[in-house]
Write a protein that holds these residues in place. Structure first.
Motif, PDB file in Angstrom:
ATOM      1  N   CYS A 294      88.849  18.153  53.182  1.00 16.30           N
ATOM      2  CA  CYS A 294      87.419  17.866  53.299  1.00 16.30           C
ATOM      3  C   CYS A 294      86.917  18.358  54.645  1.00 16.30           C
ATOM      4  O   CYS A 294      87.674  18.491  55.602  1.00 16.30           O
ATOM      5  CB  CYS A 294      87.175  16.368  53.174  1.00 16.30           C
ATOM      6  N   ASN A 295      85.606  18.620  54.691  1.00 15.44           N
ATOM      7  CA  ASN A 295      84.980  18.973  55.956  1.00 15.44           C
ATOM      8  C   ASN A 295      83.600  18.342  56.001  1.00 15.44           C
ATOM      9  O   ASN A 295      83.019  18.017  54.972  1.00 15.44           O
ATOM     10  CB  ASN A 295      84.933  20.489  56.144  1.00 15.44           C
ATOM     11  N   ARG A 296      83.066  18.181  57.168  1.00 16.54           N
ATOM     12  CA  ARG A 296      81.789  17.476  57.305  1.00 16.54           C
ATOM     13  C   ARG A 296      80.592  18.348  56.986  1.00 16.54           C
ATOM     14  O   ARG A 296      79.475  17.856  56.952  1.00 16.54           O
ATOM     15  CB  ARG A 296      81.668  16.888  58.690  1.00 16.54           C
ATOM     16  N   TYR A 297      80.795  19.634  56.737  1.00 13.73           N
ATOM     17  CA  TYR A 297      79.686  20.544  56.502  1.00 13.73           C
ATOM     18  C   TYR A 297      79.389  20.792  55.031  1.00 13.73           C
ATOM     19  O   TYR A 297      78.387  21.390  54.697  1.00 13.73           O
ATOM     20  CB  TYR A 297      79.954  21.887  57.198  1.00 13.73           C
TER      21      TYR A 297
ATOM     22  N   PRO B  75      85.355  20.081  49.010  1.00 13.06           N
ATOM     23  CA  PRO B  75      86.461  20.364  49.930  1.00 13.06           C
ATOM     24  C   PRO B  75      86.842  21.846  49.931  1.00 13.06           C
ATOM     25  O   PRO B  75      86.745  22.532  48.917  1.00 13.06           O
ATOM     26  CB  PRO B  75      87.608  19.514  49.385  1.00 13.06           C
TER      27      PRO B  75
ATOM     28  N   GLN C 261      94.136  15.750  53.796  1.00 10.57           N
ATOM     29  CA  GLN C 261      94.514  17.112  53.462  1.00 10.57           C
ATOM     30  C   GLN C 261      95.499  16.998  52.300  1.00 10.57           C
ATOM     31  O   GLN C 261      96.432  16.189  52.342  1.00 10.57           O
ATOM     32  CB  GLN C 261      95.182  17.775  54.661  1.00 10.57           C
TER      33      GLN C 261
END
Length: 161
Positions: free
Chosen positions: A84-87, A91, A119
């Motif tokens: 996952c990423n905050r942007y 994912p 992850q």
């Protein structure tokens, strides 16, 4: 007996088994497994019969990641990594090994990453071409996640796959 639940003759063991690895080596985690904590690695193996075929599952929980290996014969033919990423709400995924067009591994990894916020590494090694078969595999994983939550989440929370 090897860690994947297969006897040297290839017979399947259908009972789930879990192990924790510590600095001193493998430790039986009891009948319900054990979460990875303090640098331990939690291993959980289980099997299921889907459409007359025995499918094996290997889950390895590390501190901040999860590894899922699904197979009928013990081969690691592909490996996908997702995080996952905050942007973006979807994912990020990449194929580390094998066929880059294997969307089944990517789909499993993305759903697990969203639910566990870890992850996730997935190796899906089944040759069944029926489009409904991955759904059966996913449902079997969901059953195991509900029954043995500590092998998928450190916090013991229960969520749907």
């Amino acid at each position: 007996m090897v860690a994947g639940g297969l006897a040297p003759t290839g017979r399947a063991r259908l009972r789930p088994q879990s192990w924790r690895l510590s600095a001193c080596g493998p430790v039986a985690a009891g009948p319900h497994g054990g979460a990875a904590a303090g640098g331990d690695v939690s291993l959980h193996n289980f099997s299921g019969r889907l459409w007359g075929q025995i499918i094996h599952f290997h889950v390895m929980q590390l501190m901040d990641s999860l590894f899922l290996w699904v197979w009928a014969t013990p081969h690691l033919r592909n490996l996908t990594m997702t995080m996952c990423n905050r942007y973006d709400s979807i994912p990020m995924s990449t194929s580390l090994l094998g066929d880059t067009s294997n969307m089944t591994s990517i789909g499993f990894a993305q759903r697990l990453a969203r639910k566990t916020n870890k992850q996730v590494f997935v190796s899906y090694n089944l040759q069944n071409t029926d489009s409904n078969f991955p759904l059966l595999v996913q449902n079997r994983i969901k059953e195991e996640m509900k029954a043995f939550q500590e092998n998928f989440w450190h916090s013991g929370r229960s969520e749907d796959f």
